[in-house]
Design a protein around this motif. Structure first.
Motif, PDB file in Angstrom:
ATOM      1  N   GLU A 114     -14.485  -0.561   1.701  1.00  0.00           N
ATOM      2  CA  GLU A 114     -13.751  -0.198   0.493  1.00  0.00           C
ATOM      3  C   GLU A 114     -14.152  -1.077  -0.679  1.00  0.00           C
ATOM      4  O   GLU A 114     -14.198  -0.621  -1.831  1.00  0.00           O
ATOM      5  N   PRO A 125      -5.431   7.841  -2.896  1.00  0.00           N
ATOM      6  CA  PRO A 125      -5.037   7.455  -1.536  1.00  0.00           C
ATOM      7  C   PRO A 125      -5.204   8.564  -0.517  1.00  0.00           C
ATOM      8  O   PRO A 125      -5.496   8.296   0.653  1.00  0.00           O
ATOM      9  N   ARG A 148      -7.868  -5.233   0.931  1.00  0.00           N
ATOM     10  CA  ARG A 148      -7.748  -3.782   0.736  1.00  0.00           C
ATOM     11  C   ARG A 148      -6.620  -3.455  -0.242  1.00  0.00           C
ATOM     12  O   ARG A 148      -6.776  -2.609  -1.134  1.00  0.00           O
ATOM     13  N   THR A 149      -5.501  -4.139  -0.102  1.00  0.00           N
ATOM     14  CA  THR A 149      -4.368  -3.861  -0.982  1.00  0.00           C
ATOM     15  C   THR A 149      -4.675  -4.238  -2.432  1.00  0.00           C
ATOM     16  O   THR A 149      -4.336  -3.496  -3.367  1.00  0.00           O
ATOM     17  N   TYR A 160      -7.928   5.451  -8.021  1.00  0.00           N
ATOM     18  CA  TYR A 160      -7.037   5.315  -6.873  1.00  0.00           C
ATOM     19  C   TYR A 160      -6.710   6.713  -6.355  1.00  0.00           C
ATOM     20  O   TYR A 160      -5.958   7.469  -6.980  1.00  0.00           O
ATOM     21  N   GLN A 163      -7.613  -0.423  -8.493  1.00  0.00           N
ATOM     22  CA  GLN A 163      -7.917   0.980  -8.819  1.00  0.00           C
ATOM     23  C   GLN A 163      -6.740   1.637  -9.538  1.00  0.00           C
ATOM     24  O   GLN A 163      -6.932   2.427 -10.462  1.00  0.00           O
ATOM     25  N   SER A 186       0.834  -1.204   0.000  1.00  0.00           N
ATOM     26  CA  SER A 186       0.000   0.000   0.000  1.00  0.00           C
ATOM     27  C   SER A 186       0.869   1.254   0.000  1.00  0.00           C
ATOM     28  O   SER A 186       0.571   2.239  -0.696  1.00  0.00           O
ATOM     29  N   GLU A 243      -6.882  -1.582  -3.910  1.00  0.00           N
ATOM     30  CA  GLU A 243      -6.107  -0.394  -4.278  1.00  0.00           C
ATOM     31  C   GLU A 243      -5.315  -0.645  -5.558  1.00  0.00           C
ATOM     32  O   GLU A 243      -5.233   0.238  -6.431  1.00  0.00           O
TER      33      GLU A 243
END
Length: 918
Positions: A435, A635, A284-285, A633, A291, A220, A288
């Motif tokens: 998410e 962050p 979650r990773t 994405y 995305q 991440s 991400e």
């Protein structure tokens, strides 16, 4: 219960809720849970404590139970000589953290589970180890031998063992102290990326050697770096690792989700336990990464992982279970491995079985202990070519056959389920589900996250507003730790930003305020693991670096940083920065261990884009705007939303914002200053690009602490001298003079900060006494005690000013810059490695560099002010500037005129820079 335990009376663990403790309830060992009864029994009987710490999914914990704790003769030794205490590390991370540090200290850095620690009745560690076989073998002492030896030593010399344990405890307490806080900025981010690159396994993905753990937080962090820089090598590290983990046997290709870690470098052979936290972090990773790259495999893996949690790890009450074991029927991995014959029995025809086995590497010889762990060593296209079919045809077969194989596997005896519900781990999964709902547009995940959050807020809340740590079988108990408050708050923020109601965000604020009140380290910055009213242990531990999960300190900082932007709470932002700065020195050295903290640094450096959605859920225009944003994405962002058909909004970002001509609208903002609203999804890209282009350069300043305003003044220093003379009389009447042409009144004697630091109470007392007794000049340097001397000066000044004993304008603070040693040397080396060296660096000797270049001085001045906690430094000296000439002589350079000319040029450039800072 084993067959040997049949007919045996249970021990005290029978009343516990932890599945791990209940597994030991019928051991012949007289186990106690950790608590007042066991501790008082140890004191009253003068017996040492045998503390055994493990967890339900731990393979070697089960082995040691079968071999030793079920052994009648070994149990008799334990019961005769010790008060035996069993702890589930997942229920008591506070105890696990303390005694793991003891185990590491006593075993040259080696530790693990099961953890076996012998304690004095005062809970101090005597001796520690991990797994012990029942008898001497493999170069390890047998457990019976260990028990006999420790009991003998205790019988012969209990006072000596107590002294030894006291020394170990003192060492542990010292190790828990944090160094003086320092700023963290771009340099630390770049250095951490370089450290990841140094340890990257270019062949198999991941970092370092086997065993390999899934680096979710690290990936991440690297995704943020790639987003910021576009660096291709960073993306290569990310993609190679994600691809390898998803293709290897560590990923459950039949049921979804990841095992704990890989025992080999290829990610093929896992330890087969599956932990809730790993799957939350990895889901979650992968979201991400999808995305950021739009790689459909990452979306598939994230979806399959979340679906696995829905199917197998969600309780009827709404919470998420903790883990499943590695073993079933007493055999590690048995549930998860296959033979071609077993696949043929599960599917409709031979051709389907052939294709499925070819794709997932299921062979007659097997790839692990004569059976096959499903994995994908070759891409779909290569396997299809080998089978002489199209990739589409092979994919259709896999999609059709996999549910049949899953159904066949479901008929096997499954691994044990640890069905306790932990607040922190549930917070992680709430984040992942939220998410997933936001990024993928799947309402199932949002509904599941809401149900879990409602369950926790209803069931895990204590009567005083605090939290419980664990729940099972209708009972919530044990005071929550830092990570419980932090992860639940983070989950609630994510849940709100995914579209849930504002009450979840309000609850996150309440938890953040409770976290600050109960867990803050007001002296060192950051947070303790346990609350201020927690049970008293041998020390109050704290954890900065990440472990199996990101540290509670880092997650707490993330929560506070995000909420500070939601509600313009400067107190939250300051606390977040202090939590990060507390470990700034360690981050500079060991960046890989602080991935979550560095994600927070990235957030604080750049600040978030603020997105306010105005519209009604399910209305097509509103959903189109959200979908267009959510696939991206981003962050560093915060999201707020308001339905105009509902009550007036409380969120600052949505107040005063309306529909645009009855159409749903997106407001793109920064620091609550917004662009014109967007109603067309096609315009979002331009709006976000414009916002990014308008980001102020100041956002990239390091993460710093609060600084005292003001400086030494003629009036203030004169008033100080007058006050001291009036109070102390002749003793100081002639002790003051004018400092050059500055007009400042200075004591003739100054306080020299060389070799003083924050860790010595005498140094603090000496400086405070000097300032109270007529000494108002403090001389320190950026390199004295590696900057800790400046921290001491700043903290004592702040303390006396807060008490009203001193004013900032009364004290003259002098520091120096030029030496490049310690942390400054590491910074300089990191800059060189990243291709951004400080110019004109004099490398006089190993560990001793020197620099006067304005670029270096600018960084030194900023770091000095940060350590001092001051907005203004009264005097800055160039420290031993002649090193340039000494180095030239050392190198045999003899053109003295040219050297002098260059030396004066450098001095002039340095003073010109400093003049501009006045």
């Amino acid at each position: 219960m084993s067959e040997r335990a049949a007919g045996r009376s249970p021990n005290r663990l029978i009343h516990e809720t932890s599945p791990y403790l209940l597994q030991h309830a019928y051991n012949p060992v007289d186990w106690h849970p950790w608590g007042p009864d066991a501790l008082s029994k140890s004191r009253e009987s003068h017996k040492p404590i045998l503390l055994s710490i493990g967890y339900s999914a731990c393979h070697w914990c089960h082995v040691m139970e079968r071999e030793s704790f079920e052994n009648e003769s070994i149990a008799a030794l334990m019961n005769e000589h010790f008060v035996c205490v069993k702890v589930d590390r997942e229920e008591r991370p506070d105890l696990d953290e303390i005694y793991m540090q003891a185990t590491l200290a006593l075993n040259q850095g080696q530790g693990g589970w099961p953890m076996t620690v012998f304690l004095t009745p005062e809970q101090e560690p005597i001796f520690a180890g991990t797994y012990f076989p029942p008898t001497d073998r493999w170069g390890r002492p047998g457990f019976a031998s260990v028990l006999t030896k420790v009991a003998e030593f205790w019988r012969k010399d209990p006072d000596g063992l107590r002294r030894q344990a006291g020394a170990i405890t003192k060492q542990l307490k010292q190790s828990m102290q944090v160094a003086s806080p320092v700023s963290v900025g771009e340099m630390e981010l770049d250095a951490a990326v370089s450290r990841f690159a140094d340890e990257f396994d270019a062949q198999f993905g991941g970092f370092g050697h086997a065993p390999k753990f899934p680096p979710a937080a690290g990936l991440s962090f690297l995704l943020r770096h790639h987003h910021r820089t576009g660096d291709a090598q960073t993306l290569t590290m990310i993609a190679k690792t994600l691809d390898a983990m998803a293709a290897g046997g560590m990923y459950d290709h039949i049921g979804g989700g990841f095992a704990r870690y890989s025992t080999d470098e290829r990610w093929l052979v896992p330890h087969f336990e599956k932990m809730l936290y790993d799957n939350a972090l990895l889901a979650r990773t992968y979201l991400e990464a999808w995305q950021a790259t739009k790689n459909p495999d990452y979306r598939r893996v994230a979806t399959e992982t979340l679906d696995y949690i829905l199917k197998e790890m969600t309780s009827p009450e709404g919470g998420f279970y903790s883990a499943t074991d590695a073993d079933s029927e007493g055999v590690e991995g048995k549930f998860f491995v296959w033979t071609p014959e077993e696949i043929r029995a599960a599917v409709a025809n031979e051709e389907d079985a052939k294709r499925f086995c070819a794709y997932y590497d299921i062979t007659p010889g097997g790839n692990w202990e004569h059976k096959s762990i499903p994995n994908r060593p070759e891409p779909l296209e290569a396997v299809a070519a080998h089978l002489k079919i199209s990739p589409g045809e092979l994919q259709e077969t896999i999609d059709r056959v996999k549910p049949l194989v899953y159904a066949a596997r479901a008929k096997r005896i499954p691994p044990g389920l640890d069905d306790k519900i932990l607040t922190a781990w549930n917070g992680m999964m709430i984040s992942a589900m939220a998410e997933g709902a936001r990024a993928l547009g799947d309402s199932r995940y949002l509904e599941t996250a809401e149900e879990a959050a409602d369950f926790l807020l209803r069931t895990m809340k204590r009567s005083d507003g605090g939290l419980y740590r664990t729940y099972r079988a209708g009972k919530a108990h044990l005071d929550a730790c830092l990570e419980d408050y932090a992860w639940l708050a983070e989950g609630l923020i994510d849940l709100y930003e995914a579209g849930a109601h504002e009450g979840y965000l309000d609850e996150a604020v309440r938890l953040a305020e409770r976290l600050l009140a109960d867990f803050s380290d007001v002296h060192g910055g950051g947070f303790f693991t346990t609350g201020k009213d927690h049970e008293s242990l041998i020390l109050r531990s704290r954890e900065g670096p990440d472990g199996a999960i990101p540290s509670g300190n880092a997650v707490a900082a993330s929560v506070l940083a995000r909420l500070s932007c939601h509600f313009a709470r400067e107190d939250f932002r300051e606390s977040a920065a202090n939590a990060i700065r507390a470990y700034g020195r360690q981050m500079a050295r060991y960046g890989r261990a602080f991935a979550k903290s560095l994600c927070v640094v990235d957030f604080l450096l750049r600040g978030p884009v603020e997105l306010a959605f105005i519209g009604s859920p399910a209305e097509p225009g509103y959903e189109a705007l959200r979908a267009e944003v959510n696939r991206r994405y981003l962050p560093n962002r915060i999201i707020a939303h308001h339905d105009p058909q509902g009550p007036d909004p409380d969120h600052p970002l949505t107040k005063g914002k309306t529909l645009v001509k009855d159409r749903a609208a997106l407001y793109v903002c920064r620091n609550f200053t917004c662009q014109a609203p967007v109603t067309d999804p096609a315009a979002i890209d331009a709006a976000l690009t414009e916002q990014q282009a308008g980001q102020p350069a100041a956002a990239a300043r390091p993460v710093e602490g609060t600084r005292l305003a003001g400086c030494a003044t003629a009036q203030g220093t004169a008033a100080y001298a007058s006050r001291m003379i009036g109070r102390l009389g002749d003793a100081v009447r002639h002790g003051f003079a004018t400092l050059g042409s500055t007009g400042l009144t200075t004591s003739r004697l100054g306080f020299g900060g060389y070799r003083t630091g924050t860790e010595d109470a005498d140094h603090r007392q000496a400086l405070a006494s000097a300032l109270r007794a007529g000494c108002n000049l403090i001389d320190t340097s950026t390199n004295y005690m590696d900057g800790d001397s400046e921290k001491l000066a700043g903290s004592v000044l702040a303390e006396l000013i807060k008490k009203g004993e001193l004013k900032r304008e009364e004290a003259i603070v002098v520091s120096k810059a030029g030496y490049v040693q310690g942390q400054n040397l590491k910074r300089a080396e990191a800059r060189e490695k990243s291709g951004q060296p400080y110019p004109e660096m004099v490398k006089y000797g190993e560990g001793i560099w020197h620099c006067l270049h304005p670029e270096f001085l600018a960084d030194q001045l900023d770091l000095s002010l940060d350590r001092l906690g001051l907005q203004t430094l009264d005097v800055l000296l160039l420290h031993n500037a002649e090193y340039f000439l000494s180095d030239a002589a050392h190198r045999g350079q003899k053109d003295i005129l040219a050297l002098r000319k260059e030396f004066y040029r450098r001095l002039q450039a340095a003073f010109e820079y400093l003049e501009h800072q006045v």
